[in-house]
Design an enzyme around this catalytic site. Structure first.
Site, mmCIF file in Angstrom:
data_model
loop_
_atom_site.group_PDB
_atom_site.id
_atom_site.type_symbol
_atom_site.label_atom_id
_atom_site.label_comp_id
_atom_site.label_asym_id
_atom_site.label_seq_id
_atom_site.Cartn_x
_atom_site.Cartn_y
_atom_site.Cartn_z
ATOM 1 N N SER A 222 0.843 -1.194 0.000
ATOM 2 C CA SER A 222 0.000 0.000 0.000
ATOM 3 C C SER A 222 0.874 1.238 0.000
ATOM 4 O O SER A 222 1.983 1.225 0.535
ATOM 5 C CB SER A 222 -0.918 -0.005 1.226
ATOM 6 O OG SER A 222 -1.868 1.043 1.143
ATOM 7 N N ASP A 223 0.368 2.297 -0.611
ATOM 8 C CA ASP A 223 1.078 3.563 -0.582
ATOM 9 C C ASP A 223 0.069 4.695 -0.751
ATOM 10 O O ASP A 223 -1.006 4.499 -1.318
ATOM 11 C CB ASP A 223 2.140 3.654 -1.680
ATOM 12 C CG ASP A 223 3.168 4.722 -1.365
ATOM 13 O OD1 ASP A 223 4.114 4.417 -0.606
ATOM 14 O OD2 ASP A 223 3.021 5.864 -1.840
ATOM 15 N N GLN A 224 0.454 5.845 -0.239
ATOM 16 C CA GLN A 224 -0.431 7.006 -0.312
ATOM 17 C C GLN A 224 0.351 8.218 -0.804
ATOM 18 O O GLN A 224 1.470 8.460 -0.355
ATOM 19 C CB GLN A 224 -1.002 7.306 1.065
ATOM 20 C CG GLN A 224 -1.984 8.475 1.083
ATOM 21 C CD GLN A 224 -2.498 8.708 2.487
ATOM 22 O OE1 GLN A 224 -1.799 9.296 3.298
ATOM 23 N NE2 GLN A 224 -3.702 8.239 2.765
#
Length: 195
Positions: free
Chosen positions: A71-73
């Protein structure tokens, strides 16, 4: 009965681990050895997606029998990309730039079946509308919360909620860094239903 699959979160983020704990599934965490540098002229959603896939792939190489979550934002606001501020001064600048404005958080989640190579990915957008913030409110908030490891400097799961006027998203957990609604659907398709 088949042996349960290993579930590995490709992250050292305590926020993502806390979110994943909500699903009640046993999991491990592993640090992804992956270059997270943004590419020039890459759109925020594309960056988040590329990084979530890259993290999952990096960890899957070490856990070849697991389902691996990456996951990454990427946050984008008035002054451009909103990274983790790191310092009080940088957090003040971020919050001043977002006063009365909207920030967009693009959070990608990927689920990679390391055994078969099946990859599922999704990007969830979250729009955060900030209140008008005066210097007193910014300083009081930063003294109490110290959100220097939080992109955009407004920790919505804590006191930062008081800085926000409205949040628009299809998945509220995406703002904290791991879209659980999307992930639950992915896990179900991968044969690991949450309920």
């Amino acid at each position: 009965m088949p042996e349960p699959r290993r579930l590995v979160l490709a992250s050292t983020s305590p926020y993502r681990a806390q979110l994943l704990q909500r699903l009640g599934l046993p999991f491990e965490t592993a640090a992804p050895d992956f270059d997270e540098a943004p590419l020039e002229d890459e759109a925020p959603a594309a960056t988040a997606l590329r990084l979530s896939v890259g993290k999952a792939e990096a960890v899957a190489a070490r856990f070849q029998d697991a389902l691996v979550i990456g996951s990454d934002q990427v946050a984008w606001g008035g002054a451009g990309r909103l990274d983790k501020p790191g310092t009080h001064e940088a957090a003040v600048r971020q919050l001043r730039s977002m006063s009365g404005r909207c920030a967009r958080f693009h959070t990608a989640v990927s689920l990679l079946d390391a055994r078969g190579g099946d990859l599922q990915s999704r990007v969830v957008e979250c729009k955060v509308f900030f209140r008008v913030l005066d210097e007193r409110r910014i300083e009081a908030y930063l003294r109490r919360e110290q959100p220097y490891d939080c992109a955009g400097s407004a920790k919505a799961e804590g006191l930062g909620i008081a800085l926000i006027e409205r949040i628009d998203t299809t998945d509220p957990t995406s703002l904290i860094g791991l879209p659980l609604i999307a992930l639950t659907e992915m896990l179900e398709r991968a044969g690991m239903p949450v309920i």
